[in-house]
Design an enzyme around this catalytic site. Sequence first.
Site, short mmCIF file in Angstrom:
data_model
loop_
_atom_site.label_atom_id
_atom_site.label_comp_id
_atom_site.label_asym_id
_atom_site.label_seq_id
_atom_site.Cartn_x
_atom_site.Cartn_y
_atom_site.Cartn_z
N GLU A 89 -73.82 -10.36 -52.81
CA GLU A 89 -74.79 -10.26 -51.61
C GLU A 89 -75.71 -11.42 -51.33
O GLU A 89 -76.01 -12.16 -52.23
CB GLU A 89 -75.52 -8.85 -51.85
CG GLU A 89 -76.30 -8.65 -53.09
CD GLU A 89 -76.86 -7.44 -53.46
OE1 GLU A 89 -76.09 -6.50 -53.58
OE2 GLU A 89 -77.99 -7.25 -53.40
N CYS A 102 -81.84 -15.44 -49.69
CA CYS A 102 -81.60 -15.34 -51.16
C CYS A 102 -80.21 -15.23 -51.54
O CYS A 102 -79.36 -14.48 -51.16
CB CYS A 102 -82.54 -14.24 -51.56
SG CYS A 102 -82.33 -13.96 -53.23
N CYS A 109 -74.68 -10.22 -64.14
CA CYS A 109 -75.36 -11.16 -64.92
C CYS A 109 -75.31 -10.69 -66.24
O CYS A 109 -75.50 -9.71 -66.67
CB CYS A 109 -76.91 -11.13 -64.30
SG CYS A 109 -78.04 -12.16 -65.01
N CYS A 113 -81.33 -7.81 -68.02
CA CYS A 113 -82.90 -7.25 -68.11
C CYS A 113 -82.71 -5.81 -67.74
O CYS A 113 -81.73 -5.57 -66.98
CB CYS A 113 -83.62 -7.97 -67.07
SG CYS A 113 -83.60 -9.72 -67.43
N CYS A 116 -83.11 -4.44 -64.03
CA CYS A 116 -82.58 -4.97 -62.75
C CYS A 116 -81.18 -4.54 -62.67
O CYS A 116 -80.34 -4.53 -63.64
CB CYS A 116 -82.55 -6.58 -63.24
SG CYS A 116 -81.52 -7.57 -61.90
N LEU A 212 -91.28 -14.38 -65.71
CA LEU A 212 -92.25 -14.10 -67.02
C LEU A 212 -92.42 -12.59 -67.35
O LEU A 212 -92.02 -12.23 -68.43
CB LEU A 212 -93.36 -14.85 -67.08
CG LEU A 212 -94.09 -14.81 -68.47
CD1 LEU A 212 -93.47 -15.81 -69.59
CD2 LEU A 212 -95.49 -15.59 -68.14
N CYS A 330 -82.44 -7.63 -55.78
CA CYS A 330 -81.35 -8.17 -56.16
C CYS A 330 -80.26 -7.29 -56.52
O CYS A 330 -80.59 -6.49 -57.76
CB CYS A 330 -81.42 -9.23 -57.24
SG CYS A 330 -82.86 -10.36 -56.86
N1 SAH Z 1 -81.79 -14.50 -62.78
C1 SAH Z 1 -82.77 -15.28 -62.29
C2 SAH Z 1 -82.89 -15.13 -60.97
C3 SAH Z 1 -82.35 -13.84 -59.99
S1 SAH Z 1 -83.39 -12.31 -60.23
C4 SAH Z 1 -84.15 -14.55 -62.80
O1 SAH Z 1 -84.28 -13.60 -63.38
O2 SAH Z 1 -85.31 -15.17 -62.64
C5 SAH Z 1 -84.79 -12.92 -59.16
C6 SAH Z 1 -86.10 -12.36 -59.35
O3 SAH Z 1 -85.90 -10.95 -58.71
C7 SAH Z 1 -86.63 -12.04 -60.89
O4 SAH Z 1 -87.64 -12.64 -60.69
C8 SAH Z 1 -85.95 -10.61 -61.17
O5 SAH Z 1 -87.16 -10.31 -62.30
C9 SAH Z 1 -86.46 -10.01 -59.87
N2 SAH Z 1 -85.95 -8.60 -59.94
C10 SAH Z 1 -84.81 -8.18 -60.46
N3 SAH Z 1 -84.82 -6.76 -59.96
C11 SAH Z 1 -85.99 -6.41 -59.50
C12 SAH Z 1 -86.37 -5.17 -58.98
N4 SAH Z 1 -85.70 -4.05 -59.10
N5 SAH Z 1 -87.64 -5.29 -58.35
C13 SAH Z 1 -88.54 -6.34 -58.18
N6 SAH Z 1 -87.66 -7.51 -58.72
C14 SAH Z 1 -86.59 -7.72 -59.30
FE1 SF4 Z 2 -80.13 -11.32 -64.62
FE2 SF4 Z 2 -81.54 -9.68 -63.26
FE3 SF4 Z 2 -82.45 -10.69 -65.32
FE4 SF4 Z 2 -82.52 -12.26 -63.19
S1 SF4 Z 2 -83.58 -10.44 -63.43
S2 SF4 Z 2 -81.92 -12.59 -65.24
S3 SF4 Z 2 -80.44 -11.59 -62.31
S4 SF4 Z 2 -80.50 -9.47 -65.19
#
Ligand code: SAH
Ligand code: SF4
Length: 339
Positions: A89, A102, A109, A113, A116, A212, A330
Amino acid sequence: MLIYNLTHEELVQFLLENNHKKYRADQIWHWLYQQKVQSFKEMSNLPDDLVSLLEENFKIQALELVLKHISADGTIKALYALHDGHLIESVLMKHHYGNSICVTTQVGCNIGCSFCASGLLKKKRDLNAGEIIAQIIETERLLKERIAYVVVMGIGEPFDNYPNLLKFLSTINHPKGLAIGARHITVSTSGIVPKIKEYAHMGLQVNLAISLHAPNNEIRSKLMKINQAYPVEEVIGAIRYYLSVARRRVTIEYILIDELNDSEAVALELCKVLKGLNVYVNLIPYNEVLEAPYKRSKTETMEKFYDILKKHNIQVTLRKEQGHDINAACGQLRSQHLT
Ligand code: SAH
Ligand code: SF4
Protein backbone atom coordinates in the site's frame (compact mmCIF):
# COMPACT_ATOMS: atom_id res chain seq x y z
CA MET A 1 12.53 -6.94 -15.80
CA LEU A 2 10.89 -3.70 -14.77
CA ILE A 3 12.44 -0.77 -16.65
CA TYR A 4 12.34 1.39 -13.50
CA ASN A 5 14.94 -0.95 -12.01
CA LEU A 6 17.63 0.40 -14.32
CA THR A 7 19.72 3.34 -13.19
CA HIS A 8 20.51 5.93 -15.83
CA GLU A 9 24.02 4.47 -16.23
CA GLU A 10 22.65 0.93 -16.56
CA LEU A 11 20.25 2.08 -19.28
CA VAL A 12 23.11 3.80 -21.15
CA GLN A 13 25.11 0.57 -20.88
CA PHE A 14 22.19 -1.45 -22.24
CA LEU A 15 21.77 0.94 -25.18
CA LEU A 16 25.46 0.91 -26.08
CA GLU A 17 25.59 -2.89 -25.92
CA ASN A 18 22.70 -2.97 -28.38
CA ASN A 19 24.18 -0.45 -30.80
CA HIS A 20 21.99 2.46 -29.86
CA LYS A 21 23.10 5.97 -29.05
CA LYS A 22 23.70 7.04 -25.49
CA TYR A 23 21.40 10.10 -25.71
CA ARG A 24 18.42 7.77 -26.13
CA ALA A 25 18.65 7.12 -22.37
CA ASP A 26 17.68 10.75 -21.72
CA GLN A 27 14.74 10.43 -24.09
CA ILE A 28 13.56 7.20 -22.49
CA TRP A 29 13.87 8.66 -19.01
CA HIS A 30 11.92 11.72 -20.12
CA TRP A 31 9.05 9.47 -21.22
CA LEU A 32 9.24 7.38 -18.06
CA TYR A 33 9.70 10.04 -15.39
CA GLN A 34 8.33 13.27 -16.85
CA GLN A 35 5.61 12.03 -19.21
CA LYS A 36 4.95 8.90 -17.14
CA VAL A 37 3.82 6.88 -20.15
CA GLN A 38 2.33 3.43 -19.69
CA SER A 39 3.76 1.77 -22.81
CA PHE A 40 6.94 1.90 -24.87
CA LYS A 41 4.87 2.60 -27.99
CA GLU A 42 4.10 6.06 -26.66
CA MET A 43 7.80 6.99 -26.81
CA SER A 44 7.23 8.64 -30.16
CA ASN A 45 10.70 10.02 -30.82
CA LEU A 46 12.40 6.59 -30.61
CA PRO A 47 13.11 4.49 -33.71
CA ASP A 48 10.86 1.42 -34.12
CA ASP A 49 13.68 -1.06 -33.58
CA LEU A 50 14.50 0.53 -30.21
CA VAL A 51 10.84 0.41 -29.14
CA SER A 52 10.78 -3.30 -30.04
CA LEU A 53 14.04 -3.92 -28.19
CA LEU A 54 12.61 -2.26 -25.06
CA GLU A 55 9.38 -4.24 -25.36
CA GLU A 56 11.32 -7.49 -25.63
CA ASN A 57 13.50 -6.79 -22.62
CA PHE A 58 11.49 -4.75 -20.16
CA LYS A 59 8.14 -4.26 -18.49
CA ILE A 60 6.68 -0.89 -17.66
CA GLN A 61 3.59 -1.94 -15.66
CA ALA A 62 4.50 -2.81 -12.06
CA LEU A 63 1.35 -2.35 -10.06
CA GLU A 64 -2.32 -2.98 -10.36
CA LEU A 65 -4.70 -0.87 -8.31
CA VAL A 66 -6.87 -3.12 -6.14
CA LEU A 67 -8.53 -0.65 -3.82
CA LYS A 68 -8.57 3.09 -3.28
CA HIS A 69 -9.83 4.96 -0.23
CA ILE A 70 -10.15 8.71 -0.04
CA SER A 71 -10.71 10.34 3.33
CA ALA A 72 -12.32 13.67 4.17
CA ASP A 73 -8.98 15.49 4.42
CA GLY A 74 -7.99 14.35 0.91
CA THR A 75 -5.67 11.53 2.03
CA ILE A 76 -5.66 8.72 -0.52
CA LYS A 77 -4.77 5.20 0.44
CA ALA A 78 -4.02 2.91 -2.48
CA LEU A 79 -3.75 -0.87 -2.25
CA TYR A 80 -1.67 -2.26 -5.12
CA ALA A 81 -1.02 -5.82 -6.30
CA LEU A 82 2.51 -6.68 -7.44
CA HIS A 83 3.05 -8.94 -10.47
CA ASP A 84 3.14 -12.02 -8.20
CA GLY A 85 -0.10 -11.10 -6.44
CA HIS A 86 1.39 -9.74 -3.22
CA LEU A 87 -0.39 -6.69 -1.87
CA ILE A 88 1.28 -3.45 -0.82
CA GLU A 89 0.00 0.00 0.00
CA SER A 90 0.91 3.63 -0.54
CA VAL A 91 -0.60 6.62 1.23
CA LEU A 92 -0.86 10.05 -0.37
CA MET A 93 -1.21 13.02 1.93
CA LYS A 94 -2.11 16.56 0.94
CA HIS A 95 -0.40 19.40 2.78
CA HIS A 96 -0.47 23.15 2.28
CA TYR A 97 3.12 22.91 0.99
CA GLY A 98 2.47 20.09 -1.50
CA ASN A 99 1.67 16.40 -1.90
CA SER A 100 3.59 13.72 -0.06
CA ILE A 101 3.57 9.96 -0.44
CA CYS A 102 4.40 7.21 2.02
CA VAL A 103 5.86 4.21 0.18
CA THR A 104 6.22 0.53 1.02
CA THR A 105 9.61 -1.20 0.78
CA GLN A 106 8.83 -4.82 1.68
CA VAL A 107 5.91 -7.25 1.58
CA GLY A 108 5.43 -7.52 5.36
CA CYS A 109 8.15 -6.80 7.90
CA ASN A 110 10.39 -9.07 9.95
CA ILE A 111 11.16 -6.55 12.65
CA GLY A 112 7.84 -7.44 14.28
CA CYS A 113 7.07 -4.43 16.47
CA SER A 114 4.20 -5.31 18.79
CA PHE A 115 2.16 -2.17 17.99
CA CYS A 116 2.41 -2.33 14.19
CA ALA A 117 0.02 -3.99 11.75
CA SER A 118 2.84 -4.51 9.20
CA GLY A 119 4.96 -6.35 11.72
CA LEU A 120 2.22 -8.92 12.20
CA LEU A 121 2.70 -10.06 8.62
CA LYS A 122 6.02 -11.87 8.22
CA LYS A 123 8.10 -10.56 5.39
CA LYS A 124 7.34 -12.40 2.15
CA ARG A 125 9.91 -10.58 0.05
CA ASP A 126 11.74 -7.33 -0.57
CA LEU A 127 10.43 -4.90 -3.14
CA ASN A 128 12.88 -4.09 -5.89
CA ALA A 129 13.75 -0.45 -6.55
CA GLY A 130 11.41 -0.27 -9.56
CA GLU A 131 8.43 -1.44 -7.52
CA ILE A 132 9.07 1.30 -4.96
CA ILE A 133 9.46 3.96 -7.70
CA ALA A 134 6.30 2.73 -9.45
CA GLN A 135 4.24 3.54 -6.32
CA ILE A 136 5.05 7.22 -6.83
CA ILE A 137 4.34 7.16 -10.55
CA GLU A 138 1.07 5.20 -10.24
CA THR A 139 -0.16 7.39 -7.41
CA GLU A 140 0.65 10.56 -9.35
CA ARG A 141 -1.46 9.11 -12.12
CA LEU A 142 -4.37 8.54 -9.73
CA LEU A 143 -3.99 12.03 -8.35
CA LYS A 144 -3.21 13.81 -11.60
CA GLU A 145 -0.83 16.05 -9.65
CA ARG A 146 2.87 16.04 -8.94
CA ILE A 147 4.14 14.49 -5.73
CA ALA A 148 6.93 16.61 -4.28
CA TYR A 149 7.65 14.83 -0.99
CA VAL A 150 8.43 11.19 -0.25
CA VAL A 151 8.52 9.41 3.10
CA VAL A 152 9.81 5.86 3.25
CA MET A 153 7.52 4.87 6.12
CA GLY A 154 5.12 2.35 4.60
CA ILE A 155 5.24 -1.39 5.16
CA GLY A 156 8.74 -2.76 5.76
CA GLU A 157 12.11 -1.85 7.19
CA PRO A 158 14.02 0.10 4.50
CA PHE A 159 17.45 -0.66 5.99
CA ASP A 160 16.63 -4.38 5.70
CA ASN A 161 16.34 -3.80 1.92
CA TYR A 162 19.37 -1.56 1.65
CA PRO A 163 20.69 -1.90 -1.95
CA ASN A 164 17.20 -1.46 -3.39
CA LEU A 165 16.59 1.51 -1.11
CA LEU A 166 19.75 3.23 -2.37
CA LYS A 167 18.85 2.60 -6.00
CA PHE A 168 15.34 3.93 -5.39
CA LEU A 169 16.70 7.09 -3.75
CA SER A 170 19.14 7.70 -6.56
CA THR A 171 16.50 7.46 -9.32
CA ILE A 172 13.85 9.59 -7.63
CA ASN A 173 16.46 12.23 -6.77
CA HIS A 174 18.14 12.15 -10.23
CA PRO A 175 17.52 15.40 -12.17
CA LYS A 176 16.51 13.32 -15.19
CA GLY A 177 14.48 10.93 -13.01
CA LEU A 178 11.64 12.10 -10.78
CA ALA A 179 13.85 15.01 -9.66
CA ILE A 180 12.53 14.99 -6.10
CA GLY A 181 14.86 17.07 -3.93
CA ALA A 182 16.84 15.05 -1.37
CA ARG A 183 15.63 17.37 1.38
CA HIS A 184 12.08 16.44 0.41
CA ILE A 185 12.77 12.75 1.06
CA THR A 186 12.73 11.05 4.49
CA VAL A 187 13.80 7.49 5.26
CA SER A 188 12.57 5.97 8.52
CA THR A 189 14.30 3.08 10.26
CA SER A 190 13.55 1.06 13.36
CA GLY A 191 17.20 1.52 14.31
CA ILE A 192 19.43 -0.99 12.49
CA VAL A 193 22.66 0.33 14.01
CA PRO A 194 25.30 -0.88 11.48
CA LYS A 195 23.21 0.38 8.58
CA ILE A 196 22.72 3.82 10.17
CA LYS A 197 26.51 4.09 10.38
CA GLU A 198 27.00 2.94 6.80
CA TYR A 199 24.30 5.32 5.61
CA ALA A 200 26.07 8.22 7.35
CA HIS A 201 28.91 7.89 4.83
CA MET A 202 26.70 7.94 1.72
CA GLY A 203 26.81 11.73 1.54
CA LEU A 204 23.08 11.87 0.88
CA GLN A 205 21.08 14.97 1.78
CA VAL A 206 18.05 12.75 2.43
CA ASN A 207 16.44 13.14 5.87
CA LEU A 208 16.83 10.30 8.33
CA ALA A 209 14.17 9.41 10.91
CA ILE A 210 14.69 6.92 13.73
CA SER A 211 11.80 5.15 15.45
CA LEU A 212 12.81 5.37 19.09
CA HIS A 213 9.44 5.24 20.90
CA ALA A 214 11.03 4.93 24.35
CA PRO A 215 14.02 6.34 26.23
CA ASN A 216 14.92 3.09 28.02
CA ASN A 217 15.34 -0.59 27.23
CA GLU A 218 12.60 -1.76 29.56
CA ILE A 219 9.86 0.00 27.60
CA ARG A 220 11.48 -0.20 24.17
CA SER A 221 11.92 -3.97 24.38
CA LYS A 222 8.19 -4.39 25.00
CA LEU A 223 7.43 -2.49 21.81
CA MET A 224 10.26 -3.53 19.51
CA LYS A 225 11.93 -6.95 19.39
CA ILE A 226 14.83 -5.31 17.55
CA ASN A 227 15.76 -3.59 20.81
CA GLN A 228 17.34 -6.86 21.94
CA ALA A 229 19.81 -6.65 19.07
CA TYR A 230 20.24 -2.86 19.08
CA PRO A 231 19.34 -1.41 22.49
CA VAL A 232 18.65 2.26 23.18
CA GLU A 233 22.25 3.19 24.05
CA GLU A 234 23.52 1.72 20.76
CA VAL A 235 20.82 3.48 18.75
CA ILE A 236 21.74 6.77 20.44
CA GLY A 237 25.40 6.01 19.70
CA ALA A 238 24.56 5.47 16.03
CA ILE A 239 22.63 8.76 15.95
CA ARG A 240 25.63 10.51 17.49
CA TYR A 241 27.85 8.91 14.85
CA TYR A 242 25.51 9.91 12.02
CA LEU A 243 25.35 13.49 13.31
CA SER A 244 29.13 13.78 13.39
CA VAL A 245 29.67 12.25 9.93
CA ALA A 246 26.63 13.40 7.91
CA ARG A 247 26.12 16.66 9.82
CA ARG A 248 22.39 16.56 9.21
CA ARG A 249 19.70 16.84 11.84
CA VAL A 250 17.95 13.57 12.69
CA THR A 251 14.22 13.13 13.29
CA ILE A 252 13.20 10.99 16.26
CA GLU A 253 9.82 9.32 15.88
CA TYR A 254 7.95 8.69 19.08
CA ILE A 255 4.48 7.12 19.11
CA LEU A 256 2.47 8.01 22.18
CA ILE A 257 0.76 4.97 23.70
CA ASP A 258 -1.54 5.24 26.69
CA GLU A 259 0.18 4.47 30.01
CA LEU A 260 3.12 2.84 28.32
CA ASN A 261 5.56 5.51 27.20
CA ASP A 262 3.67 8.74 27.85
CA SER A 263 4.23 9.62 31.52
CA GLU A 264 5.96 12.77 32.75
CA ALA A 265 8.80 10.68 34.15
CA VAL A 266 9.36 9.06 30.75
CA ALA A 267 9.27 12.49 29.06
CA LEU A 268 11.98 13.71 31.42
CA GLU A 269 14.04 10.60 30.75
CA LEU A 270 13.71 11.20 27.01
CA CYS A 271 14.95 14.78 27.46
CA LYS A 272 18.01 13.43 29.26
CA VAL A 273 18.76 10.84 26.59
CA LEU A 274 18.47 13.38 23.76
CA LYS A 275 20.23 16.25 25.50
CA GLY A 276 22.76 18.02 23.30
CA LEU A 277 21.89 16.04 20.15
CA ASN A 278 20.85 17.87 16.99
CA VAL A 279 17.51 16.09 16.78
CA TYR A 280 13.91 16.95 16.29
CA VAL A 281 11.22 14.85 17.95
CA ASN A 282 8.07 13.96 16.06
CA LEU A 283 5.40 12.88 18.54
CA ILE A 284 2.85 10.65 16.81
CA PRO A 285 -0.57 9.85 18.28
CA TYR A 286 -0.78 6.04 18.20
CA ASN A 287 -3.19 4.70 15.63
CA GLU A 288 -4.96 1.81 17.30
CA VAL A 289 -4.93 -1.51 15.45
CA LEU A 290 -7.27 -4.40 16.18
CA GLU A 291 -4.47 -6.92 16.66
CA ALA A 292 -2.53 -4.98 19.29
CA PRO A 293 -3.54 -4.31 22.91
CA TYR A 294 -2.45 -0.66 22.95
CA LYS A 295 -4.48 2.52 23.22
CA ARG A 296 -3.73 6.03 22.03
CA SER A 297 -2.60 8.45 24.75
CA LYS A 298 -5.12 10.96 25.99
CA THR A 299 -4.91 14.36 24.32
CA GLU A 300 -4.02 16.03 27.62
CA THR A 301 -1.20 13.57 28.25
CA MET A 302 0.19 14.11 24.76
CA GLU A 303 0.14 17.84 25.25
CA LYS A 304 1.86 17.55 28.62
CA PHE A 305 4.55 15.31 27.07
CA TYR A 306 5.06 17.89 24.33
CA ASP A 307 5.33 20.74 26.85
CA ILE A 308 7.99 18.92 28.89
CA LEU A 309 10.19 18.42 25.82
CA LYS A 310 9.66 22.00 24.74
CA LYS A 311 10.58 23.28 28.21
CA HIS A 312 13.84 21.34 27.99
CA ASN A 313 14.70 22.99 24.68
CA ILE A 314 14.13 19.86 22.60
CA GLN A 315 12.73 20.66 19.16
CA VAL A 316 9.42 18.88 19.01
CA THR A 317 6.14 18.66 17.11
CA LEU A 318 2.97 16.78 17.89
CA ARG A 319 1.94 15.30 14.57
CA LYS A 320 -1.47 16.20 13.31
CA GLU A 321 -2.77 12.87 12.17
CA GLN A 322 -4.05 12.36 8.69
CA GLY A 323 -6.27 9.77 7.16
CA HIS A 324 -7.37 8.40 10.52
CA ASP A 325 -10.80 7.50 9.19
CA ILE A 326 -9.29 5.30 6.50
CA ASN A 327 -6.72 3.57 8.69
CA ALA A 328 -3.74 5.37 7.28
CA ALA A 329 -1.30 3.84 9.75
CA CYS A 330 1.16 1.59 8.03
CA GLY A 331 -0.04 -1.77 6.89
CA GLN A 332 -3.55 -1.49 8.20
CA LEU A 333 -5.39 -1.49 4.90
CA ARG A 334 -3.38 -4.44 3.71
CA SER A 335 -3.83 -6.48 6.87
CA GLN A 336 -7.58 -5.87 6.82
CA HIS A 337 -7.78 -6.91 3.20
CA LEU A 338 -6.03 -10.18 3.99
CA THR A 339 -8.23 -11.15 6.90
N1 SAH B 1 10.11 0.21 9.52
C1 SAH B 1 10.40 1.59 9.58
C2 SAH B 1 9.56 2.41 8.63
C3 SAH B 1 8.13 2.01 8.50
S1 SAH B 1 7.12 2.27 9.95
C4 SAH B 1 10.29 2.11 10.99
O1 SAH B 1 9.80 1.38 11.85
O2 SAH B 1 10.72 3.23 11.23
C5 SAH B 1 7.00 4.05 9.94
C6 SAH B 1 6.57 4.66 11.26
O3 SAH B 1 5.19 4.35 11.52
C7 SAH B 1 7.37 4.15 12.45
O4 SAH B 1 7.82 5.21 13.24
C8 SAH B 1 6.36 3.30 13.15
O5 SAH B 1 6.67 3.19 14.49
C9 SAH B 1 5.06 4.02 12.88
N2 SAH B 1 3.88 3.19 13.12
C10 SAH B 1 3.69 1.89 12.88
N3 SAH B 1 2.46 1.48 13.27
C11 SAH B 1 1.86 2.57 13.78
C12 SAH B 1 0.58 2.81 14.36
N4 SAH B 1 -0.31 1.84 14.49
N5 SAH B 1 0.29 4.06 14.80
C13 SAH B 1 1.19 5.06 14.67
N6 SAH B 1 2.42 4.90 14.13
C14 SAH B 1 2.75 3.67 13.70
FE1 SF4 C 1 8.42 -3.05 10.70
FE2 SF4 C 1 6.24 -1.83 11.60
FE3 SF4 C 1 8.34 -2.10 13.19
FE4 SF4 C 1 8.49 -0.39 11.12
S1 SF4 C 1 7.15 -0.24 12.89
S2 SF4 C 1 10.03 -1.93 11.76
S3 SF4 C 1 7.23 -1.50 9.62
S4 SF4 C 1 7.11 -3.79 12.34
